[in-house]
Every structure is written in structure tokens, then in C-alpha cells.
Write a protein that holds these residues in place. Sequence first.
Motif, PDB file in Angstrom:
ATOM      1  N   LEU A  17       0.835  -1.206   0.000  1.00  0.00           N
ATOM      2  CA  LEU A  17       0.000   0.000   0.000  1.00  0.00           C
ATOM      3  C   LEU A  17       0.868   1.253   0.000  1.00  0.00           C
ATOM      4  O   LEU A  17       0.568   2.223  -0.707  1.00  0.00           O
ATOM      5  N   LEU A  18       1.971   1.249   0.761  1.00  0.00           N
ATOM      6  CA  LEU A  18       2.900   2.374   0.784  1.00  0.00           C
ATOM      7  C   LEU A  18       3.542   2.587  -0.588  1.00  0.00           C
ATOM      8  O   LEU A  18       3.621   3.719  -1.081  1.00  0.00           O
ATOM      9  N   LEU A  19       3.982   1.531  -1.235  1.00  0.00           N
ATOM     10  CA  LEU A  19       4.590   1.634  -2.565  1.00  0.00           C
ATOM     11  C   LEU A  19       3.569   2.121  -3.598  1.00  0.00           C
ATOM     12  O   LEU A  19       3.888   2.949  -4.462  1.00  0.00           O
ATOM     13  N   LEU A  20       2.331   1.611  -3.490  1.00  0.00           N
ATOM     14  CA  LEU A  20       1.269   2.049  -4.412  1.00  0.00           C
ATOM     15  C   LEU A  20       0.964   3.530  -4.214  1.00  0.00           C
ATOM     16  O   LEU A  20       0.799   4.271  -5.181  1.00  0.00           O
ATOM     17  N   GLY A  23       3.933   5.605  -5.536  1.00  0.00           N
ATOM     18  CA  GLY A  23       3.930   5.551  -7.002  1.00  0.00           C
ATOM     19  C   GLY A  23       2.835   6.406  -7.603  1.00  0.00           C
ATOM     20  O   GLY A  23       3.040   7.110  -8.594  1.00  0.00           O
ATOM     21  N   SER A  24       1.642   6.388  -6.993  1.00  0.00           N
ATOM     22  CA  SER A  24       0.545   7.204  -7.536  1.00  0.00           C
ATOM     23  C   SER A  24       0.820   8.689  -7.316  1.00  0.00           C
ATOM     24  O   SER A  24       0.434   9.520  -8.133  1.00  0.00           O
ATOM     25  N   MET A  25       1.509   9.060  -6.224  1.00  0.00           N
ATOM     26  CA  MET A  25       1.841  10.469  -6.007  1.00  0.00           C
ATOM     27  C   MET A  25       2.832  10.948  -7.061  1.00  0.00           C
ATOM     28  O   MET A  25       2.723  12.070  -7.558  1.00  0.00           O
ATOM     29  N   LEU A  26       3.776  10.122  -7.434  1.00  0.00           N
ATOM     30  CA  LEU A  26       4.725  10.495  -8.470  1.00  0.00           C
ATOM     31  C   LEU A  26       4.061  10.514  -9.845  1.00  0.00           C
ATOM     32  O   LEU A  26       4.333  11.391 -10.663  1.00  0.00           O
ATOM     33  N   PHE A  27       3.187   9.561 -10.097  1.00  0.00           N
ATOM     34  CA  PHE A  27       2.543   9.458 -11.408  1.00  0.00           C
ATOM     35  C   PHE A  27       1.529  10.572 -11.630  1.00  0.00           C
ATOM     36  O   PHE A  27       1.440  11.148 -12.709  1.00  0.00           O
TER      37      PHE A  27
END
Length: 179
Positions: A17-20, A23-27
Amino acid sequence: MNLKNISFSIYAFFIGLLLLSAGSMLFFKQDESAYKEIGTNIPTIEIGDFEFFLLTPQPLSLVANGSKILRYNAYDEGYEIFAYQLDSQRRTEEYYAPYLKAVKDMYYAPQSIRLVREDGLVLWSKKGVYDYKKRIFKGEGQFFLTQEETDLQGFNVYFDQNKEYLQGENLGGFIQLAK
């Protein structure tokens, strides 16, 4: 199910969940350049229906009036500007521009400018830049000049008021030579 397997599953779930999330914040990161300048270019002074006098040792340096003037840190903006000054031969010159941007002694007129001189010279240019210190106007686009029997038009005018020198591109019209 083993307690060790449950704790590993919980850790794996939260790490995933942390990686997701990261990743969504960067994307989905927003482009901040569109918002970067908001609030940074606010006028420090705004004056409506103004009359401005530039006082120097010369008898009449410049008198200007208009509907609004805005002073920013690096430049000034004026709307519906009428300006009056004496040229090098002590003739009265009148200027009109619907919008002017002044940066030090350079006056930018992107919406047109008109000069009317006491001796009958009328110069209109679609847009241009006036150097107040050098008394040189560089017009961009179409221009018209009239004075007595002279009726001239063309593009990209260059007018040096101190030398009474005018040049342009694609000139056409009638010119009265000196008498």
C-alpha cells in the motif's frame, strides 16, 4: 494459519500500500509551473484617473494622464495614456496609447501609438517601442505618417526625433520635398 504468516501478510499488505501510494503520487503529480506565478505579480500601487509630471531641469519634460496606472516592482503599466512633452526643437508633442508598459526609460506600446506634433506631423504605428532618453521610436507592423503634403505609409518605422530621420519598409505614398 500460523501467527508468523499472518504478520508477514500484514506487513506485505502495508508495504505494498505504501509503494502504491508513493507511485501514484509520483505518477499523478500536478504541474506546479502553472500555479508558480500566482500572487507574485501584484501591483504595489494602483491609481485611477491620474495626471503625472516628470520634473527635470528642462522646462517641460513630460506630462501624462490616463485612466489607470499600475506600478509593479520591475515596470509600470498605463491605460488610455495621453502624454505631452517638448522635442529637441521645443515643439509640443502629444502621444496617445491605449496601453503602455514602461520599463525604466523604454515605453512599449503593443496596441498602437499615435504621435501628433505641433508642426502638423502625425505618426501612427500598430505597435512599437519608444526610447525616452534617445528620443527614438521603433514601430512594428503598419504605420502611417502625414505632414502637410506628405502622406506616407509602410511597415516597421524607425523615427529618430533628434535627427528628424525616418525610415521604414515597403514605403508608399506622397512625399513633399523641402521648399
